[in-house]
Design a protein around this motif. Structure first.
Motif, PDB file in Angstrom:
ATOM      1  N   LEU A  94      33.699  25.859  24.378  1.00 23.44           N
ATOM      2  CA  LEU A  94      34.642  25.693  25.480  1.00 23.44           C
ATOM      3  C   LEU A  94      34.958  27.018  26.153  1.00 23.44           C
ATOM      4  CD1 LEU A  94      37.065  23.139  23.785  1.00 23.44           C
ATOM      5  CD2 LEU A  94      35.487  22.663  25.658  1.00 23.44           C
ATOM      6  N   GLN A 147      32.035  28.155  28.257  1.00 22.92           N
ATOM      7  CA  GLN A 147      31.967  27.317  29.450  1.00 22.92           C
ATOM      8  C   GLN A 147      32.963  27.789  30.502  1.00 22.92           C
ATOM      9  OE1 GLN A 147      32.058  23.007  28.777  1.00 22.92           O
ATOM     10  NE2 GLN A 147      33.403  22.794  30.544  1.00 22.92           N
ATOM     11  N   HIS A 203      33.593  21.974  15.115  1.00 23.07           N
ATOM     12  CA  HIS A 203      34.843  21.649  14.434  1.00 23.07           C
ATOM     13  C   HIS A 203      35.039  22.505  13.185  1.00 23.07           C
ATOM     14  CE1 HIS A 203      32.017  19.446  11.913  1.00 23.07           C
ATOM     15  NE2 HIS A 203      32.969  19.365  11.004  1.00 23.07           N
ATOM     16  N   ARG A 258      34.562  16.077  13.886  1.00 26.65           N
ATOM     17  CA  ARG A 258      34.977  15.438  15.138  1.00 26.65           C
ATOM     18  C   ARG A 258      34.531  16.282  16.315  1.00 26.65           C
ATOM     19  NH1 ARG A 258      41.332  16.098  14.061  1.00 26.65           N
ATOM     20  NH2 ARG A 258      40.525  15.480  12.028  1.00 26.65           N
ATOM     21  N   ALA A 259      34.445  15.652  17.459  1.00 22.60           N
ATOM     22  CA  ALA A 259      34.066  16.368  18.675  1.00 22.60           C
ATOM     23  C   ALA A 259      35.262  17.147  19.214  1.00 22.60           C
ATOM     24  CB  ALA A 259      33.568  15.385  19.731  1.00 22.60           C
ATOM     25  N   LEU A 260      34.987  18.315  19.758  1.00 21.17           N
ATOM     26  CA  LEU A 260      36.020  19.118  20.416  1.00 21.17           C
ATOM     27  C   LEU A 260      35.669  19.169  21.902  1.00 21.17           C
ATOM     28  CD1 LEU A 260      36.420  22.080  17.864  1.00 21.17           C
ATOM     29  CD2 LEU A 260      37.714  19.937  17.997  1.00 21.17           C
ATOM     30  N   ASN A 261      36.207  18.209  22.641  1.00 17.12           N
ATOM     31  CA  ASN A 261      35.863  18.084  24.054  1.00 17.12           C
ATOM     32  C   ASN A 261      36.831  18.794  24.978  1.00 17.12           C
ATOM     33  OD1 ASN A 261      33.605  16.377  23.518  1.00 17.12           O
ATOM     34  ND2 ASN A 261      35.018  14.672  23.178  1.00 17.12           N
ATOM     35  N   SER A 262      37.948  19.260  24.420  1.00 20.36           N
ATOM     36  CA  SER A 262      38.952  19.948  25.234  1.00 20.36           C
ATOM     37  C   SER A 262      39.710  20.921  24.360  1.00 20.36           C
ATOM     38  CB  SER A 262      39.924  18.944  25.849  1.00 20.36           C
ATOM     39  OG  SER A 262      40.728  18.360  24.830  1.00 20.36           O
ATOM     40  N   ASP A 305      41.967  19.258  21.953  1.00 19.39           N
ATOM     41  CA  ASP A 305      41.292  18.874  20.706  1.00 19.39           C
ATOM     42  C   ASP A 305      41.266  20.046  19.733  1.00 19.39           C
ATOM     43  OD1 ASP A 305      40.790  16.365  21.760  1.00 19.39           O
ATOM     44  OD2 ASP A 305      38.721  16.836  22.346  1.00 19.39           O
TER      45      ASP A 305
END
Length: 388
Positions: free
Chosen positions: A134, A137, A320, A360-364, A367
């Motif tokens: 993140l 990005q 994660h 788990r996914a860390l999309n933000s 999260d």
């Protein structure tokens, strides 16, 4: 550089922040300090804000606002307080932000600086460890320049041929081995915080000194290097180099190995980022190659120092796991420094917390913060049980 470079220092009263101010003090014609922040050290923050003519001074502990305002009375510096005030300071347009807040708490202010699209020098490796994809990005989205301050990553940065990255075979991070390099596992189990912070080469804050003693610092740096230089885990090697003269190396396909050398003084990598893309004078001691007659290297011991295994496993598991690893380590280190945990409990706590929390996914960033909070809660439970 043309004209003065406007600077904000987040974490100004820590070791990196103080080294940055020392360099600015020596080159007043090159830099103009806009803002400074600190966690709780009102006296040092006010002193430096006055000395460097800062426009804004931010104290993270909101309860200390009145103290800071009183300490700055009669000056032209505005006092602000609270986490949101530190983030707001980081959001102000300047030419250079030194992000030197220790721990995951530095993630939001560092991200705020990145979103201004400016040059961000960061000594907060936890930003990339906890939220590497993140963060990178956001750097790309906002056109920011991210400059590493850690001596190892700064060394790689200085010899990393980005235009020729396909020819890079591997990155080689060096580690001093810390104060317990030759200690047995039994001796380390009885180590005190005073022994753990007594680094043989570097003068650093307590938390990073403990991380160096456990070699967790090197595990965090491995993860940081993966994201910062976009290198796969199996292309990053770690070697113990007790003299701390070679700060890291890059190996190329033709067999060439480029290394950055220097005395163990954080003012060298800080100066490299302060003046980037140029160079500036630094008071760091110069190497005398006639006196520096030994450059030793050895493999880290995975049995006595499991941090590197934990870091590699976490990196392979997905974003994660490094986030969990970092949060659990911060809690375990804090417990050890308070005397409520043993040195060897640090690794045990980290591994048990990673194992306890599902992937788990860390999309933000929300999260990331939620996972960080959950990992800290688990780690606090474990350290409390160990203290009973």
């Amino acid at each position: 550089m043309t004209g003065k470079r406007r600077v904000t220092i987040l974490g100004a009263t820590g070791s990196v922040g103080q080294s940055t101010l020392d360099l600015i003090r020596r080159a007043p014609d090159q830099f103009d300090v806009y803002g400074l922040s600190a966690h709780r050290n009102v006296a040092a923050l006010a002193r430096d804000a006055r000395a460097f003519g800062a426009k804004v001074a931010a104290i993270a502990d909101e309860a200390l606002y009145d103290d800071l305002k009183a300490a700055l009375a009669g000056s032209d510096c505005t006092a602000v307080a609270g986490e949101s005030a530190v983030i707001e300071l980081a959001s102000q347009p300047v030419d250079y932000v030194m992000a030197a807040i220790v721990g995951a708490v530095g993630l939001k202010p560092t991200l705020a600086a990145v979103r201004t699209g400016t040059c961000v020098a960061f000594a907060n490796k936890e930003c990339l460890v906890s939220a590497g994809p993140l963060m990178m990005q956001e750097v790309a989205t906002h056109g920011a320049t991210l400059l590493p301050v850690d001596s190892e990553h700064n060394a790689i940065f200085q010899v990393f041929e980005a235009h020729n990255r396909a020819a890079i075979s591997r990155l080689i991070l060096t580690a001093s081995g810390g104060p317990f390099r030759t200690w047995s596992a039994v001796e380390m189990a009885a180590a005190t915080p005073e022994q753990a912070v007594a680094h043989p080469n570097w003068a650093m804050g307590a938390k990073i000194s403990i991380d160096s003693a456990s070699m967790m610092n090197k595990g965090l740096e491995l993860i940081e290097a993966h994201y910062l230089f976009d290198m796969p885990e199996d292309k990053i090697e770690i070697v113990v180099h007790p003299q701390s003269v070679i700060h890291s190396m890059v190996e190329y396909a033709d067999g060439s190995v480029l290394a950055q050398l220097g005395s163990p003084d954080m003012r060298t990598p800080i100066a490299n980022t302060l003046a980037w893309p140029n160079r500036m004078e630094s008071p760091s001691a110069r190497l005398n190659f006639l006196e520096t007659c030994r450059l030793d290297f050895e493999a880290p011991d995975p049995e006595r120092f499991p941090s590197l295994r934990l870091a590699r496993d976490a990196l392979i598991a997905g974003p994660h796991a490094p986030c969990i690893m970092n949060a659990a380590n911060e809690v375990a280190v804090a417990a050890f420094l308070k005397g409520t945990g043993r040195f060897c409990d640090i690794w045990d706590t980290v591994e048990r917390v990673i194992d306890a929390i599902p992937a788990r996914a860390l999309n933000s960033l929300d999260d990331v913060f939620a996972l960080d909070e959950e990992a800290r809660a688990r780690a606090l439970e474990l350290t409390a049980q160990a203290a009973e």
